[in-house]
Write a protein that holds these residues in place. Structure first.
Motif, PDB file in Angstrom:
ATOM      1  N   VAL A  43      -8.747   9.542   8.247  1.00  0.00           N
ATOM      2  CA  VAL A  43      -7.291   9.420   8.110  1.00  0.00           C
ATOM      3  C   VAL A  43      -6.754   8.400   9.112  1.00  0.00           C
ATOM      4  O   VAL A  43      -5.928   7.539   8.776  1.00  0.00           O
ATOM      5  CB  VAL A  43      -6.621  10.794   8.309  1.00  0.00           C
ATOM      6  N   ALA A  44      -7.248   8.465  10.354  1.00  0.00           N
ATOM      7  CA  ALA A  44      -6.790   7.524  11.381  1.00  0.00           C
ATOM      8  C   ALA A  44      -7.163   6.091  11.021  1.00  0.00           C
ATOM      9  O   ALA A  44      -6.399   5.147  11.299  1.00  0.00           O
ATOM     10  CB  ALA A  44      -7.384   7.903  12.736  1.00  0.00           C
ATOM     11  N   TYR A  45      -8.326   5.907  10.399  1.00  0.00           N
ATOM     12  CA  TYR A  45      -8.769   4.575   9.972  1.00  0.00           C
ATOM     13  C   TYR A  45      -7.793   3.988   8.949  1.00  0.00           C
ATOM     14  O   TYR A  45      -7.342   2.841   9.074  1.00  0.00           O
ATOM     15  CB  TYR A  45     -10.174   4.687   9.395  1.00  0.00           C
ATOM     16  N   VAL A  46      -7.439   4.782   7.945  1.00  0.00           N
ATOM     17  CA  VAL A  46      -6.491   4.311   6.931  1.00  0.00           C
ATOM     18  C   VAL A  46      -5.142   4.022   7.565  1.00  0.00           C
ATOM     19  O   VAL A  46      -4.509   2.988   7.282  1.00  0.00           O
ATOM     20  CB  VAL A  46      -6.347   5.350   5.805  1.00  0.00           C
ATOM     21  N   GLU A  47      -4.685   4.909   8.432  1.00  0.00           N
ATOM     22  CA  GLU A  47      -3.376   4.721   9.047  1.00  0.00           C
ATOM     23  C   GLU A  47      -3.331   3.489   9.942  1.00  0.00           C
ATOM     24  O   GLU A  47      -2.311   2.798  10.015  1.00  0.00           O
ATOM     25  CB  GLU A  47      -2.995   5.976   9.824  1.00  0.00           C
ATOM     26  N   ALA A  48      -4.457   3.178  10.613  1.00  0.00           N
ATOM     27  CA  ALA A  48      -4.494   1.981  11.458  1.00  0.00           C
ATOM     28  C   ALA A  48      -4.369   0.721  10.617  1.00  0.00           C
ATOM     29  O   ALA A  48      -3.663  -0.230  10.995  1.00  0.00           O
ATOM     30  CB  ALA A  48      -5.791   1.964  12.268  1.00  0.00           C
ATOM     31  N   ILE A  49      -5.043   0.694   9.470  1.00  0.00           N
ATOM     32  CA  ILE A  49      -4.950  -0.473   8.586  1.00  0.00           C
ATOM     33  C   ILE A  49      -3.549  -0.570   7.992  1.00  0.00           C
ATOM     34  O   ILE A  49      -2.976  -1.660   7.882  1.00  0.00           O
ATOM     35  CB  ILE A  49      -6.034  -0.411   7.502  1.00  0.00           C
ATOM     36  N   ALA A  50      -2.974   0.571   7.632  1.00  0.00           N
ATOM     37  CA  ALA A  50      -1.612   0.562   7.088  1.00  0.00           C
ATOM     38  C   ALA A  50      -0.611   0.039   8.110  1.00  0.00           C
ATOM     39  O   ALA A  50       0.368  -0.640   7.757  1.00  0.00           O
ATOM     40  CB  ALA A  50      -1.218   1.957   6.635  1.00  0.00           C
ATOM     41  N   ALA A  51      -0.859   0.330   9.382  1.00  0.00           N
ATOM     42  CA  ALA A  51       0.069  -0.097  10.435  1.00  0.00           C
ATOM     43  C   ALA A  51      -0.123  -1.551  10.840  1.00  0.00           C
ATOM     44  O   ALA A  51       0.719  -2.106  11.546  1.00  0.00           O
ATOM     45  CB  ALA A  51      -0.099   0.798  11.665  1.00  0.00           C
ATOM     46  N   ALA A  52      -1.205  -2.190  10.389  1.00  0.00           N
ATOM     47  CA  ALA A  52      -1.523  -3.547  10.831  1.00  0.00           C
ATOM     48  C   ALA A  52      -0.637  -4.609  10.194  1.00  0.00           C
ATOM     49  O   ALA A  52      -0.559  -5.734  10.684  1.00  0.00           O
ATOM     50  CB  ALA A  52      -2.988  -3.859  10.533  1.00  0.00           C
ATOM     51  N   SER A  53       0.008  -4.277   9.080  1.00  0.00           N
ATOM     52  CA  SER A  53       0.865  -5.236   8.394  1.00  0.00           C
ATOM     53  C   SER A  53       1.963  -4.478   7.680  1.00  0.00           C
ATOM     54  O   SER A  53       2.033  -3.246   7.752  1.00  0.00           O
ATOM     55  CB  SER A  53       0.055  -6.065   7.394  1.00  0.00           C
ATOM     56  N   ASP A  54       2.797  -5.205   6.968  1.00  0.00           N
ATOM     57  CA  ASP A  54       3.860  -4.539   6.207  1.00  0.00           C
ATOM     58  C   ASP A  54       3.414  -4.186   4.797  1.00  0.00           C
ATOM     59  O   ASP A  54       4.219  -3.724   3.983  1.00  0.00           O
ATOM     60  CB  ASP A  54       5.105  -5.419   6.162  1.00  0.00           C
ATOM     61  N   LEU A  55       2.131  -4.356   4.484  1.00  0.00           N
ATOM     62  CA  LEU A  55       1.645  -4.105   3.132  1.00  0.00           C
ATOM     63  C   LEU A  55       1.342  -2.625   2.916  1.00  0.00           C
ATOM     64  O   LEU A  55       0.775  -1.958   3.789  1.00  0.00           O
ATOM     65  CB  LEU A  55       0.378  -4.912   2.857  1.00  0.00           C
ATOM     66  N   PRO A  56       1.648  -2.097   1.730  1.00  0.00           N
ATOM     67  CA  PRO A  56       1.198  -0.750   1.382  1.00  0.00           C
ATOM     68  C   PRO A  56      -0.312  -0.752   1.152  1.00  0.00           C
ATOM     69  O   PRO A  56      -0.918  -1.810   0.942  1.00  0.00           O
ATOM     70  CB  PRO A  56       1.953  -0.448   0.084  1.00  0.00           C
ATOM     71  N   VAL A  57      -0.921   0.431   1.200  1.00  0.00           N
ATOM     72  CA  VAL A  57      -2.374   0.519   1.064  1.00  0.00           C
ATOM     73  C   VAL A  57      -2.774   1.530   0.002  1.00  0.00           C
ATOM     74  O   VAL A  57      -2.068   2.511  -0.256  1.00  0.00           O
ATOM     75  CB  VAL A  57      -3.051   0.882   2.401  1.00  0.00           C
ATOM     76  N   ILE A  58      -3.914   1.254  -0.611  1.00  0.00           N
ATOM     77  CA  ILE A  58      -4.560   2.152  -1.566  1.00  0.00           C
ATOM     78  C   ILE A  58      -5.870   2.611  -0.937  1.00  0.00           C
ATOM     79  O   ILE A  58      -6.640   1.786  -0.433  1.00  0.00           O
ATOM     80  CB  ILE A  58      -4.818   1.438  -2.904  1.00  0.00           C
ATOM     81  N   VAL A  59      -6.127   3.896  -0.940  1.00  0.00           N
ATOM     82  CA  VAL A  59      -7.329   4.462  -0.341  1.00  0.00           C
ATOM     83  C   VAL A  59      -8.475   4.399  -1.350  1.00  0.00           C
ATOM     84  O   VAL A  59      -8.323   4.839  -2.494  1.00  0.00           O
ATOM     85  CB  VAL A  59      -7.084   5.927   0.066  1.00  0.00           C
ATOM     86  N   TYR A  60      -9.628   3.857  -0.914  1.00  0.00           N
ATOM     87  CA  TYR A  60     -10.821   3.827  -1.758  1.00  0.00           C
ATOM     88  C   TYR A  60     -11.760   4.938  -1.288  1.00  0.00           C
ATOM     89  O   TYR A  60     -12.352   4.869  -0.220  1.00  0.00           O
ATOM     90  CB  TYR A  60     -11.504   2.468  -1.665  1.00  0.00           C
ATOM     91  N   HIS A  61     -11.891   5.951  -2.114  1.00  0.00           N
ATOM     92  CA  HIS A  61     -12.683   7.159  -1.847  1.00  0.00           C
ATOM     93  C   HIS A  61     -14.111   6.910  -2.334  1.00  0.00           C
ATOM     94  O   HIS A  61     -14.391   6.959  -3.536  1.00  0.00           O
ATOM     95  CB  HIS A  61     -12.013   8.309  -2.614  1.00  0.00           C
ATOM     96  N   ARG A  62     -15.027   6.616  -1.399  1.00  0.00           N
ATOM     97  CA  ARG A  62     -16.401   6.328  -1.798  1.00  0.00           C
ATOM     98  C   ARG A  62     -17.302   6.277  -0.561  1.00  0.00           C
ATOM     99  O   ARG A  62     -16.820   6.184   0.580  1.00  0.00           O
ATOM    100  CB  ARG A  62     -16.501   4.988  -2.533  1.00  0.00           C
TER     101      ARG A  62
END
Length: 299
Positions: free
Chosen positions: A116-135
């Motif tokens: 979760v922290a990994y996704v949130e860090a990437i989301a916070a790196a720019s103003d772009l929304p993110v899609i989670v890839y579950h794999r």
């Protein structure tokens, strides 16, 4: 973001010297748009994200954004080592991408809180929304996805695991979080083979690697799928997708290698794949040519 049509994952063409061929990529993307792509995902799995430097990924995304010119959403890949992921995320934002697809972190296994922290860090790196890839080593529980769905910058979930029960629980968990704007994707290899099952649990969108090399066949399947023409859909499954999957499963990584080979067979010199992937043998390419011919004969 609205996706209306097949989700297109372009390959990354390499020239004879092994460099990214931006001109050829632009033409490849334009071809996908001409065939009705509903969204373009550059520098992701089919685009060999794992083998690109941050600078190369930036070139791929910028080239794609220019070629698309706002016609459909552009979702760029971001993942691997966290520092690399943050760098490519910022480059994608600078290039004008519309969102990021968060691929798994590099190698390490991690608890749910870390993912979760990994996704949130990437989301916070720019103003772009993110899609989670579950794999792979980034498999999220329903509780983790509900937590991520509380972040308005997390806008989607792409399943690359294939556990229908777990995917259903995630769909329901996100719904309980009140997110009606969330996009769900079937991201399994050759997703056409499993999409009927995914539609049954509320995942209507799917990625199509086959679209990159045989858009007319992929579109025929997509039309049958959205129109509920089961006889036509099964005809394409039996005549094209099942033989393609059988060939793909012979060698690890062929989900990408065969797409590039199919493009080369069609006259688009996209080059081979980078290590550690391998290209098909001449015999396998001949079989792929027969499979493509059979699929096009059904269109």
């Amino acid at each position: 973001m609205n996706f209306d049509g097949i989700l297109f994952f372009p390959v990354t063409p390499f020239d004879a010297a092994g460099h990214v061929d931006a001109d050829l990529l632009a033409g490849h993307v334009a071809t996908g748009l001409a065939h009705g792509a509903g969204g373009v995902f550059p520098s992701c799995g089919t685009g060999e994200f794992h083998a690109l430097s941050a600078g190369e990924a930036a070139t791929v995304v910028a080239t794609t954004v220019t070629a698309v010119a706002g016609a459909v959403p552009v979702v760029a890949g971001a993942g691997g080592p966290l520092g690399h992921a943050l760098e490519v995320a910022r480059h994608a934002a600078d290039a004008g991408a519309d969102a990021l697809l968060v691929l798994p972190p590099y190698l390490v296994g991690a608890p749910q809180a870390g993912l979760v922290a990994y996704v949130e860090a990437i989301a916070a790196a720019s103003d772009l929304p993110v899609i989670v890839y579950h794999r792979a080593n980034a498999q999220f529980t329903a509780d983790s996805m509900r937590r991520l769905a509380e972040n308005p910058k997390v806008v989607g979930f792409k399943d690359g695991v294939g556990d229908i029960g777990a995917a259903q629980l995630i769909v329901r968990a996100v719904a309980r979080a009140g997110r009606e704007d969330f996009a769900f994707f079937n991201g399994l290899l050759t997703a056409e083979l499993t999409q009927a099952a995914y539609r049954g649990i509320g995942i209507a969108l799917y990625s199509s690697a086959a679209f990159a090399m045989a858009p007319e066949v992929a579109n025929a399947y997509y039309r049958a799928y959205i129109e509920g023409d089961e006889a036509r859909r099964r005809e394409l499954l039996d005549g094209f997708y099942a033989p393609l999957v059988a060939l793909r499963d012979e060698t690890p990584g062929f989900g990408v290698s065969l797409v590039k080979a199919g493009l080369r067979l069609g006259g688009t010199p996209v080059g081979g794949v980078r290590a550690p992937l391998v290209d098909p043998t001449p015999a396998q390419e001949a079989r792929l040519a027969d499979i493509l011919a059979a699929g096009r004969a059904l269109v």
